[in-house]
Design an enzyme around this catalytic site. Structure first.
Site, mmCIF file in Angstrom:
data_model
loop_
_atom_site.group_PDB
_atom_site.id
_atom_site.type_symbol
_atom_site.label_atom_id
_atom_site.label_comp_id
_atom_site.label_asym_id
_atom_site.label_seq_id
_atom_site.Cartn_x
_atom_site.Cartn_y
_atom_site.Cartn_z
ATOM 1 N N CYS A 170 0.870 -1.175 0.000
ATOM 2 C CA CYS A 170 0.000 0.000 0.000
ATOM 3 C C CYS A 170 0.909 1.228 0.000
ATOM 4 O O CYS A 170 1.754 1.372 0.895
ATOM 5 C CB CYS A 170 -0.851 -0.026 1.271
ATOM 6 S SG CYS A 170 -1.856 1.432 1.525
ATOM 7 N N CYS B 109 -0.894 3.747 -6.477
ATOM 8 C CA CYS B 109 -1.798 3.149 -5.484
ATOM 9 C C CYS B 109 -2.019 1.721 -5.948
ATOM 10 O O CYS B 109 -2.263 1.485 -7.145
ATOM 11 C CB CYS B 109 -3.117 3.917 -5.445
ATOM 12 S SG CYS B 109 -4.425 3.063 -4.527
#
Ligand code: DGL
Length: 261
Positions: A71, A182
């Site tokens: 992440c 992302c």
């Protein structure tokens, strides 16, 4: 048997798990989706550090000795903190591919797509100042992509419209390198490619992260496992996690659980 752990706010990090599983097919992988707190992108860094530490403890209990922070937002907020807090664990983090995009661009214009947390973080600012000073960097936060991927909505006409609304203006502005900052966004890569239609390169860092994980695993002398299991946990609703997991990975898994930590 020691294992490799991966975590994300939700299902986005599965794009990294996919790459790690390709690179290290003989290792046990444990994936944690913190869907109860998804999205991370709008949470303050202090909260993300606390959530990441709690997840790391859980992964250590599952016997993980290498942890991939799958992440970008959590990496930006918590990577240094995690390394300090858990010195025995090897952490691998993510960051938007600003450097490769800046060195490959011919137009001198690149785009970085990421959450607000990543784009406002110190790590991104420093990387941009260091590697892309001479270049026009379009930093864009696509408003609903994380939520769409979380629902498994990666192919509807509405998602395509949302992708086009973000990508088309970048192409019109002359961007020729698009960095996916992302881990949810690679699941929209087929739609992004459709809009881009050869006019820009799309950079997904997951293969590079998987290679780095393999190097760390080799240095740490982690032993492979004959069973090579993949186990998945969510901190939220099990049935929808299982459905989206199957859709995103294209295979259905049986070792899928809910844990409230
Ligand atoms: N997948 C996460 C990332 O790479 C962020 C999604 C979220 O906002 O929770 O940044």
């Amino acid at each position: 048997m020691t294992k490799i752990g991966l975590f994300d706010s939700g299902v986005g990090g599965l794009s990294v798990l996919r790459a790690v599983a390709r690179e290290l097919p003989a290792y046990d992988l444990v994936y944690f989706a913190d869907q109860k707190y998804c999205p991370y992108g709008l949470r303050p860094p202090r909260e993300i550090r606390a959530l990441s530490a709690r997840i790391t403890k859980f992964l250590i209990e599952q016997n993980c000795r290498v942890v991939v922070v799958a992440c970008n937002t959590a990496s930006a907020a918590a990577l240094y903190f995690l390394r300090e807090t858990f010195p025995d664990i090897a952490f691998i983090g993510m960051e938007p591919a600003v450097k490769p995009a800046a060195s490959a661009t011919r137009s001198g214009k690149i785009a970085v797509l990421a959450t607000r947390g990543t784009l406002e973080g110190e790590l991104f600012g420093n990387t941009r100042d260091e590697f892309a000073r001479e270049i026009k960097v379009n930093a864009v936060y696509p408003p609903d992509w994380v939520e769409r991927v979380e629902r498994g909505d990666i192919d509807s006409p509405e998602t395509f419209s949302s992708v086009r609304a973000v990508i088309q203006p970048l192409l019109d502005a002359g961007v020729d390198e698009i960095a996916l900052g992302c881990t949810h966004y690679p699941f929209l890569a087929p739609l992004i490619e459709k809009v881009v239609d050869g006019r820009a390169t799309i950079l997904d860092p997951s293969d590079a992260v998987a290679k780095q994980t393999a190097r760390v695993v080799a240095t740490r002398g982690l032993s492979s496992s004959r069973s090579a299991t993949q186990t998945f946990y969510t901190s939220s609703e099990l049935a929808s996690f299982q459905r989206v997991l199957t859709k995103l990975l294209g295979v259905s898994h049986t070792n899928v659980y809910q844990t409230l930590l």
